[in-house]
Scaffold this motif. Structure first.
Motif, PDB file in Angstrom:
ATOM      1  N   PHE A   1      23.997  47.150  55.349  1.00  0.00           N
ATOM      2  CA  PHE A   1      23.741  45.693  54.991  1.00  0.00           C
ATOM      3  C   PHE A   1      24.449  44.955  55.723  1.00  0.00           C
ATOM      4  O   PHE A   1      24.111  43.520  55.841  1.00  0.00           O
ATOM      5  CB  PHE A   1      23.718  45.717  53.411  1.00  0.00           C
TER       6      PHE A   1
ATOM      7  N   ALA B   1      26.683  54.225  50.868  1.00  0.00           N
ATOM      8  CA  ALA B   1      26.780  53.143  51.850  1.00  0.00           C
ATOM      9  C   ALA B   1      27.571  52.087  51.446  1.00  0.00           C
ATOM     10  O   ALA B   1      27.339  51.053  52.062  1.00  0.00           O
ATOM     11  CB  ALA B   1      25.269  52.469  51.790  1.00  0.00           C
ATOM     12  N   CYS B   2      28.373  52.395  50.572  1.00  0.00           N
ATOM     13  CA  CYS B   2      29.207  51.339  49.827  1.00  0.00           C
ATOM     14  C   CYS B   2      28.650  49.953  49.731  1.00  0.00           C
ATOM     15  O   CYS B   2      29.151  49.002  49.867  1.00  0.00           O
ATOM     16  CB  CYS B   2      30.407  50.893  51.043  1.00  0.00           C
ATOM     17  N   ALA B   3      27.420  50.215  48.863  1.00  0.00           N
ATOM     18  CA  ALA B   3      26.595  49.112  48.676  1.00  0.00           C
ATOM     19  C   ALA B   3      26.144  48.928  47.328  1.00  0.00           C
ATOM     20  O   ALA B   3      25.363  47.911  46.975  1.00  0.00           O
ATOM     21  CB  ALA B   3      25.270  49.070  49.650  1.00  0.00           C
ATOM     22  N   CYS B   4      26.660  49.712  46.399  1.00  0.00           N
ATOM     23  CA  CYS B   4      26.001  49.558  45.048  1.00  0.00           C
ATOM     24  C   CYS B   4      26.985  49.856  43.899  1.00  0.00           C
ATOM     25  O   CYS B   4      26.636  49.330  42.876  1.00  0.00           O
ATOM     26  CB  CYS B   4      25.023  50.646  44.566  1.00  0.00           C
TER      27      CYS B   4
ATOM     28  N   GLY C   1      20.095  52.908  50.416  1.00  0.00           N
ATOM     29  CA  GLY C   1      21.136  52.076  50.287  1.00  0.00           C
ATOM     30  C   GLY C   1      21.158  51.287  49.160  1.00  0.00           C
ATOM     31  O   GLY C   1      20.282  51.768  48.239  1.00  0.00           O
TER      32      GLY C   1
ATOM     33  N   MET D   1      32.803  44.741  46.781  1.00  0.00           N
ATOM     34  CA  MET D   1      32.051  45.483  46.021  1.00  0.00           C
ATOM     35  C   MET D   1      32.587  46.079  44.666  1.00  0.00           C
ATOM     36  O   MET D   1      31.980  46.096  43.575  1.00  0.00           O
ATOM     37  CB  MET D   1      31.501  46.821  46.336  1.00  0.00           C
TER      38      MET D   1
ATOM     39  N   ARG E   1      23.418  45.509  38.808  1.00  0.00           N
ATOM     40  CA  ARG E   1      24.214  46.048  37.628  1.00  0.00           C
ATOM     41  C   ARG E   1      23.636  45.794  36.222  1.00  0.00           C
ATOM     42  O   ARG E   1      23.746  46.706  35.517  1.00  0.00           O
ATOM     43  CB  ARG E   1      25.745  45.542  37.678  1.00  0.00           C
TER      44      ARG E   1
ATOM     45  N   ASP F   1      24.042  55.418  43.475  1.00  0.00           N
ATOM     46  CA  ASP F   1      22.612  54.891  43.624  1.00  0.00           C
ATOM     47  C   ASP F   1      22.476  54.831  45.160  1.00  0.00           C
ATOM     48  O   ASP F   1      21.419  55.114  45.762  1.00  0.00           O
ATOM     49  CB  ASP F   1      22.191  53.691  43.017  1.00  0.00           C
ATOM     50  N   CYS F   2      23.279  54.217  45.880  1.00  0.00           N
ATOM     51  CA  CYS F   2      22.867  53.983  47.319  1.00  0.00           C
ATOM     52  C   CYS F   2      23.119  54.972  48.340  1.00  0.00           C
ATOM     53  O   CYS F   2      23.058  54.882  49.363  1.00  0.00           O
ATOM     54  CB  CYS F   2      23.845  52.608  47.711  1.00  0.00           C
ATOM     55  N   GLY F   3      23.576  56.350  47.882  1.00  0.00           N
ATOM     56  CA  GLY F   3      23.809  57.408  48.486  1.00  0.00           C
ATOM     57  C   GLY F   3      24.915  57.444  49.513  1.00  0.00           C
ATOM     58  O   GLY F   3      25.188  58.202  50.388  1.00  0.00           O
TER      59      GLY F   3
ATOM     60  N   PRO G   1      24.551  42.987  49.061  1.00  0.00           N
ATOM     61  CA  PRO G   1      25.826  43.083  48.443  1.00  0.00           C
ATOM     62  C   PRO G   1      26.906  42.076  48.742  1.00  0.00           C
ATOM     63  O   PRO G   1      26.762  41.921  50.130  1.00  0.00           O
ATOM     64  CB  PRO G   1      25.972  44.430  48.674  1.00  0.00           C
TER      65      PRO G   1
ATOM     66  N   THR H   1      28.319  52.059  41.992  1.00  0.00           N
ATOM     67  CA  THR H   1      28.042  52.779  41.021  1.00  0.00           C
ATOM     68  C   THR H   1      28.744  54.285  41.093  1.00  0.00           C
ATOM     69  O   THR H   1      28.319  55.260  40.609  1.00  0.00           O
ATOM     70  CB  THR H   1      26.518  53.104  40.683  1.00  0.00           C
TER      71      THR H   1
ATOM     72  N   GLY I   1      28.161  50.815  37.151  1.00  0.00           N
ATOM     73  CA  GLY I   1      27.249  49.852  37.616  1.00  0.00           C
ATOM     74  C   GLY I   1      27.148  48.540  36.509  1.00  0.00           C
ATOM     75  O   GLY I   1      27.783  48.605  35.641  1.00  0.00           O
TER      76      GLY I   1
END
Lengths: 402, 106
Positions: A62, B43-46, A339, B71, A95, B39-41, A87, B48, B106
């Motif tokens: 992203f 990618a340092c993007a969620c 992502g 994040m 969240r 959640d995002c697998g 993000p 959680t 999250g």
């Protein structure tokens, strides 16, 4: 299939074209083999990527490939949250929203979903024939999603009409789309304002009214833009998987039996239905910096359309990718995206699909599709079957006739 | 193979072997350790896959990158040694690592 003039095919690529998208898979295969990043001149010009690994990278990175300038082609004329955010702000929305869409939270809706499904099947089961699109699948989703959001169900017809227009009309009638966008915006803004004066209710709108981002409460506009994307996501895409699954099972009756007998694992089968359908065929990102994809230069501001529909048929990842194999495992498909923006409603979608298929297989399990039937699709970023006429042995209603 | 222990919020430990090169998040999801959503697998993007690195491990694990730091502002109850477990790559140096899972993701 190999195309002699791949650049010409790429130049003409238009995901909003019914001719190209009724069966896009041979074209995608040519893209993956011959031009994994192509350039289309349609809709003002955009790049597209077709291979699994590249599509995944596009959606995961992203900080290079941003959502903040929108994700549709042509662009939606209004922003939606959090899909049009990056993000970390995007994660703050997620969240809050995630709490309503966990496996546990959606499981609590199971009984209600079953009763809506049974009610709709009651409406046609005595007839022995139905269009499973018009009679079951399309009315089902709003009946579940609107109450979950906090939109009164009686407003479903106009809501569905607006959403349909906003999804399909952008390539052909932007003026009409603007009007539909204003109408739905006005409606949702009014609804939010009303709800501020009403007692608290346990739905997504109620949740957002009580939530904060960076210490600030949600404004009416932020709530409306959030509800809007859930409406977009919650109706059309799940319908597409349901219809594709029903069609597949009609053509493969032995698989109906395997699902019913437990020989097929439902969760595994549903992931495969989702991969095989890929209801979202593609979404856009906008480059924020200079970079490369598939060995070609990308400049800041370039549009790149990631083709989920093609990634999910990439033989490098999915052996026999063109076949729907209900025991496929592992199945790291990108149909829910990848992502930060991975589909918020994926757990709800999985549950809805399973409950619908279980009910149909139990109540009209011998349903058939006419031999000459060939599916036609509504197309755009989202692709789904228009209709699915079936016949079956008439059955009994579960509820007493009204 | 390096071992990583995940402490549930209630203190229950889960010790698993994580192949060097995999992330602490992958170690948890591959072994069905509860409490990591990811959640995002990866990618340092969620935000959680939040963990709190315990005791002396904090120095060995190191500091988050700028993006991870942003994040981490999203997580529930960030602590001084909070990290996103998808961004911690396991190697022999981290054999024996202990991370605490938060009350919620999250």
């Amino acid at each position: 299939m190999t195309f002699a003039d791949i650049d010409k095919l790429a130049d003409a690529f238009d995901h909003a074209s019914p001719e190209q998208m009724n069966d896009p898979y041979p074209m995608y295969e040519a893209f993956r083999r011959q031009c994994p990043m192509g350039r289309s001149s349609q809709h003002g010009g955009f790049n597209f990527v077709a291979r699994y690994e590249t599509v995944k990278k596009l959606f995961e990175d992203f900080s290079t490939f941003s959502s903040s300038e929108g994700v549709g082609i042509p662009p939606h004329p209004f922003e939606m949250f959090p899909i049009d955010l990056d993000p970390p702000l995007q994660a703050k929305y997620r969240r809050i929203l995630n709490t309503r869409f966990t496996v546990e939270a959606v499981a609590a809706k199971g009984e209600r979903i079953e009763s809506v499904i049974d009610g709709l099947i009651d409406g046609f089961i005595e007839r022995g024939e139905a269009d499973l699109a018009a009679d079951l699948v399309r009315p089902l989703l709003p009946a579940i999603v609107l109450p979950l959001l906090g939109v009164p169900y009686e407003d479903q017809p106009k809501m569905s009409a607006w959403i349909e227009y906003l999804t399909r009309g952008r390539a052909t009638d932007m003026e009409g789309v603007m009007k539909a966008g204003q109408d739905i915006g006005m409606y949702l803004m009014q609804r939010v304002a009303q709800r501020r004066e009403m007692p608290k209710e346990d739905d997504v709108l109620g949740l957002l009214l009580e939530s904060f981002i960076d210490g600030e409460p949600f404004t009416d506009e932020q709530i409306y833009r959030t509800l809007l994307i859930i409406l977009f996501g919650g109706l059309d895409t799940t319908s597409a998987v349901m219809l594709e699954s029903l069609y597949f099972l009609a053509r493969n009756p032995d698989e109906k039996q395997k699902l019913l007998s437990g020989e097929r694992d439902w969760k595994t089968a549903i992931e495969e239905f989702v991969r095989f359908t890929s209801p979202i065929q593609g979404l856009r990102r906008t480059a924020k910096k200079e970079t490369e994809l598939e060995g070609k230069a990308i400049k800041p501001g370039d549009w790149i359309f990631g083709l989920h529909g093609s990634a999910n048929r990439d033989e490098a990842i999915f052996p026999e990718a063109g076949r729907c194999l209900l025991d496929r495992s592992p199945n790291p498909h990108l149909a829910f995206g990848a992502g930060a923006h991975i589909c918020l409603g994926r757990n709800l979608a999985r549950l809805e699909i399973e409950l619908m298929l279980r009910a149909v297989l139990t109540r009209l399990g011998d349903y058939q599709v006419a031999g000459e039937f060939a599916p036609e699709y509504l197309v755009g970023e989202a692709r789904g079957m228009k209709s699915l006429p079936v016949s079956f042995t008439p059955g009994k209603r579960l509820a007493a006739a009204a | 193979m390096p071992k990583v222990t995940y402490l549930q919020y209630d203190g229950t430990p889960h010790e698993v072997e994580v192949p060097a090169g995999n992330s602490v998040m992958e170690g948890a999801t591959a072994n069905l350790v509860p409490g990591i959503d990811a959640d995002c697998g990866g990618a340092c993007a969620c935000a959680t896959c939040h963990v709190v690195v315990t005791g002396e491990w904090a120095d060995k694990v190191g500091q988050p990158s700028d993006i991870e730091d942003q994040m981490l502002d999203v997580v529930f109850e960030r602590k001084p040694t909070s990290r996103l477990s998808c961004q911690i790559k396991v190697d022999d140096q981290l054999d024996g690592l202990v991370v605490q899972l938060p009350e919620m993701q999250g």
